[in-house]
Write a protein that holds these residues in place. Structure first.
Motif, short mmCIF file in Angstrom:
data_model
loop_
_atom_site.label_atom_id
_atom_site.label_comp_id
_atom_site.label_asym_id
_atom_site.label_seq_id
_atom_site.Cartn_x
_atom_site.Cartn_y
_atom_site.Cartn_z
N GLN A 105 -34.60 -5.86 -15.39
CA GLN A 105 -34.48 -4.44 -15.74
C GLN A 105 -33.01 -4.03 -15.82
O GLN A 105 -32.62 -3.26 -16.71
N ILE A 106 -32.20 -4.53 -14.91
CA ILE A 106 -30.76 -4.22 -14.93
C ILE A 106 -30.13 -4.74 -16.22
O ILE A 106 -29.35 -4.05 -16.86
N LYS A 107 -30.48 -5.96 -16.61
CA LYS A 107 -29.92 -6.54 -17.84
C LYS A 107 -30.26 -5.70 -19.07
O LYS A 107 -29.48 -5.65 -20.02
N LEU A 108 -31.39 -5.02 -19.05
CA LEU A 108 -31.83 -4.24 -20.21
C LEU A 108 -31.19 -2.86 -20.29
O LEU A 108 -31.32 -2.19 -21.31
N LEU A 109 -30.51 -2.43 -19.24
CA LEU A 109 -29.89 -1.10 -19.26
C LEU A 109 -28.92 -0.99 -20.42
O LEU A 109 -28.19 -1.94 -20.74
N LYS A 110 -28.90 0.16 -21.04
CA LYS A 110 -28.09 0.39 -22.24
C LYS A 110 -26.60 0.18 -22.00
O LYS A 110 -25.90 -0.38 -22.84
N ASN A 111 -26.11 0.58 -20.84
CA ASN A 111 -24.67 0.49 -20.55
C ASN A 111 -24.22 -0.91 -20.13
O ASN A 111 -23.04 -1.19 -20.10
N VAL A 112 -25.14 -1.79 -19.81
CA VAL A 112 -24.81 -3.17 -19.43
C VAL A 112 -24.62 -3.97 -20.71
O VAL A 112 -25.52 -4.07 -21.53
N THR A 113 -23.42 -4.52 -20.89
CA THR A 113 -23.17 -5.28 -22.12
C THR A 113 -23.13 -6.78 -21.90
O THR A 113 -23.61 -7.53 -22.73
N VAL A 114 -22.57 -7.23 -20.78
CA VAL A 114 -22.42 -8.66 -20.55
C VAL A 114 -22.83 -8.99 -19.12
O VAL A 114 -22.45 -8.30 -18.17
N THR A 115 -23.62 -10.06 -18.98
CA THR A 115 -23.95 -10.57 -17.64
C THR A 115 -23.65 -12.06 -17.59
O THR A 115 -23.78 -12.76 -18.60
N VAL A 116 -23.24 -12.50 -16.41
CA VAL A 116 -22.99 -13.92 -16.17
C VAL A 116 -23.82 -14.31 -14.96
O VAL A 116 -23.49 -14.00 -13.82
N ASP A 117 -24.92 -14.98 -15.23
CA ASP A 117 -25.88 -15.40 -14.20
C ASP A 117 -25.47 -16.78 -13.71
O ASP A 117 -25.36 -17.72 -14.49
N VAL A 118 -25.19 -16.89 -12.39
CA VAL A 118 -24.82 -18.19 -11.80
C VAL A 118 -25.90 -18.66 -10.82
O VAL A 118 -25.63 -19.46 -9.94
N PHE A 119 -27.09 -18.17 -10.96
CA PHE A 119 -28.29 -18.40 -10.16
C PHE A 119 -28.24 -17.70 -8.80
O PHE A 119 -29.14 -17.00 -8.45
N TYR A 120 -27.20 -17.89 -8.03
CA TYR A 120 -27.13 -17.28 -6.70
C TYR A 120 -26.93 -15.77 -6.81
O TYR A 120 -27.31 -15.02 -5.93
N GLY A 121 -26.32 -15.36 -7.88
CA GLY A 121 -26.05 -13.96 -8.15
C GLY A 121 -25.59 -13.84 -9.60
O GLY A 121 -25.61 -14.83 -10.35
N ALA A 122 -25.16 -12.64 -9.96
CA ALA A 122 -24.73 -12.45 -11.35
C ALA A 122 -23.66 -11.37 -11.43
O ALA A 122 -23.69 -10.39 -10.70
N ALA A 123 -22.72 -11.59 -12.34
CA ALA A 123 -21.69 -10.61 -12.63
C ALA A 123 -22.16 -9.76 -13.81
O ALA A 123 -22.68 -10.29 -14.79
N VAL A 124 -21.98 -8.45 -13.68
CA VAL A 124 -22.39 -7.51 -14.72
C VAL A 124 -21.15 -6.77 -15.19
O VAL A 124 -20.36 -6.29 -14.38
#
Length: 157
Positions: free
Chosen positions: A123-142
């Motif tokens: 759901q966070i990834k789908l937010l309109k203001n979120v443009t880039v995510t980097v998923d490293v499995f343990y966590g993710a940078a947004v």
């Protein structure tokens, strides 16, 4: 069992720096995440501490006293216009409450700890203001970079 299966799915889809075509993310992965210096034994904290140094973070919202004790740089902890945010778990309400700007990075920890956290992460990834995510499995940078196309990366560490 959920984490094990989620990790297998992650490994099948994840890439390294060679699968990244965004110059911003390529530099972040190669100069920050793949930096050999180990700042903390906890893999998520290691990513967070490296990212704080790499982006020269000045203001932060950190929802973990334990993490705050491990941050050695002098940060101004606030909830208004932060350069960096940290959430222990994906939480849509806390995430949307962060007062971010174009260069803000939010690290969301424990994104695959359960089905519920994975769903919240999606759901966070789908937010309109979120443009880039980097998923490293343990966590993710947004990231909220307006100049960048919406992309989601899965990076093996």
């Amino acid at each position: 069992m959920f984490q094990f299966i989620a990790h297998l799915h992650f490994l099948l889809k994840a890439t390294n720096q060679h699968g990244v075509h965004s110059p911003f993310i390529y530099n972040y992965v190669t100069k920050c995440l793949y930096n050999k210096e180990k700042t903390h034994p906890n893999k998520s904290y290691n990513v967070v501490l490296k990212s704080i140094a790499y982006f020269k973070i000045k203001t932060a919202f950190v929802a973990s006293e334990k993490l705050k004790k491990n941050i050695t740089t002098n940060l101004n902890y606030t909830k208004t216009s932060v350069d960096f945010g940290y959430l222990n778990y994906p939480d849509l309400d806390k995430f949307t409450a962060i007062n971010y700007h174009n260069n803000t990075m939010v690290f969301v920890d424990n994104i695959y700890s359960s089905k519920q956290t994975k769903e919240t992460w999606e759901q966070i990834k789908l937010l309109k203001n979120v443009t880039v995510t980097v998923d490293v499995f343990y966590g993710a940078a947004v990231f909220f970079r307006k100049e960048q196309a919406k992309e989601h990366f899965k990076i093996r560490l």
